[in-house]
Design a protein around this motif. Structure first.
Motif, short mmCIF file in Angstrom:
data_model
loop_
_atom_site.label_atom_id
_atom_site.label_comp_id
_atom_site.label_asym_id
_atom_site.label_seq_id
_atom_site.Cartn_x
_atom_site.Cartn_y
_atom_site.Cartn_z
N ARG A 144 -43.11 -39.35 -29.94
CA ARG A 144 -44.51 -39.59 -29.58
C ARG A 144 -45.09 -40.65 -30.51
N PRO A 145 -45.65 -41.72 -29.95
CA PRO A 145 -46.15 -42.80 -30.82
C PRO A 145 -47.33 -42.38 -31.70
N LEU A 146 -47.36 -42.94 -32.90
CA LEU A 146 -48.53 -42.84 -33.75
C LEU A 146 -49.63 -43.66 -33.08
N LEU A 147 -50.88 -43.32 -33.37
CA LEU A 147 -52.01 -44.11 -32.87
C LEU A 147 -52.72 -44.74 -34.06
N GLN B 187 -38.70 -45.68 -39.39
CA GLN B 187 -39.47 -46.37 -38.35
C GLN B 187 -39.89 -45.36 -37.28
N LEU B 188 -41.11 -45.53 -36.78
CA LEU B 188 -41.62 -44.72 -35.68
C LEU B 188 -42.32 -45.62 -34.69
N PRO B 189 -42.44 -45.16 -33.44
CA PRO B 189 -43.22 -45.93 -32.47
C PRO B 189 -44.71 -45.82 -32.79
N VAL B 190 -45.41 -46.93 -32.60
CA VAL B 190 -46.85 -46.99 -32.88
C VAL B 190 -47.54 -47.71 -31.73
N ILE B 191 -48.68 -47.16 -31.33
CA ILE B 191 -49.57 -47.85 -30.39
C ILE B 191 -50.84 -48.18 -31.14
N ARG C 130 -44.68 -50.11 -30.23
CA ARG C 130 -43.69 -50.90 -30.95
C ARG C 130 -43.25 -50.09 -32.16
N ARG C 131 -42.05 -50.34 -32.64
CA ARG C 131 -41.52 -49.60 -33.79
C ARG C 131 -42.01 -50.29 -35.08
N VAL C 132 -42.44 -49.45 -36.02
CA VAL C 132 -43.03 -49.95 -37.27
C VAL C 132 -42.41 -49.20 -38.44
N ASP C 133 -42.21 -49.91 -39.54
CA ASP C 133 -41.73 -49.30 -40.78
C ASP C 133 -42.88 -48.48 -41.36
N ILE C 134 -42.66 -47.19 -41.52
CA ILE C 134 -43.73 -46.30 -42.00
C ILE C 134 -43.68 -46.05 -43.51
#
Length: 109
Positions: free
Chosen positions: A56-59, A88-92, A28-32
């Motif tokens: 590439r999603p952050l973990l 925003q970046l994708p995060v898992i 999901r995309r998250v405000d970093i």
């Protein structure tokens, strides 16, 4: 080649294992922007950061006894994104079982 590790204080996670486990979860995309302060305490190589794949999603994981997610993989992506105006970046986020499976030391093993 040795597995990639993320070490913070008395904790460590095997990032190769975490990456394999992450395939079972949805990004999901998250405000970093709230993470910007942490770049001062995480070792960032700006030359490497310039080459990372922002798709590439952050973990992230939640350690036992805490509620706030901790980024265990993706600090160079965070740095690149923030320095280029991306917020925003994708995060898992790995669940508790996966966090334990990739944790090498720290907490109750």
């Amino acid at each position: 080649m040795a597995d990639e590790m993320f070490v913070l204080l008395g904790w460590a996670w095997n990032i190769d294992t975490a990456t394999r486990l992450a395939t079972r979860h949805r990004a999901r995309r998250v405000d970093i922007r709230p993470l910007a302060w942490a770049r001062a305490v995480i070792g960032i190589d700006p030359d490497h950061a310039a080459t990372v794949d922002l798709a590439r999603p952050l973990l992230t994981v939640t350690t036992p006894g805490t509620r706030a997610p901790l980024v265990i993989d993706g600090w160079h992506r965070i740095h690149r994104a923030l320095t280029t105006g991306i917020h925003q970046l994708p995060v898992i986020h790995l669940d508790a079982d996966d966090e334990r499976a990739c944790r090498v030391w720290g907490g109750e093993l």
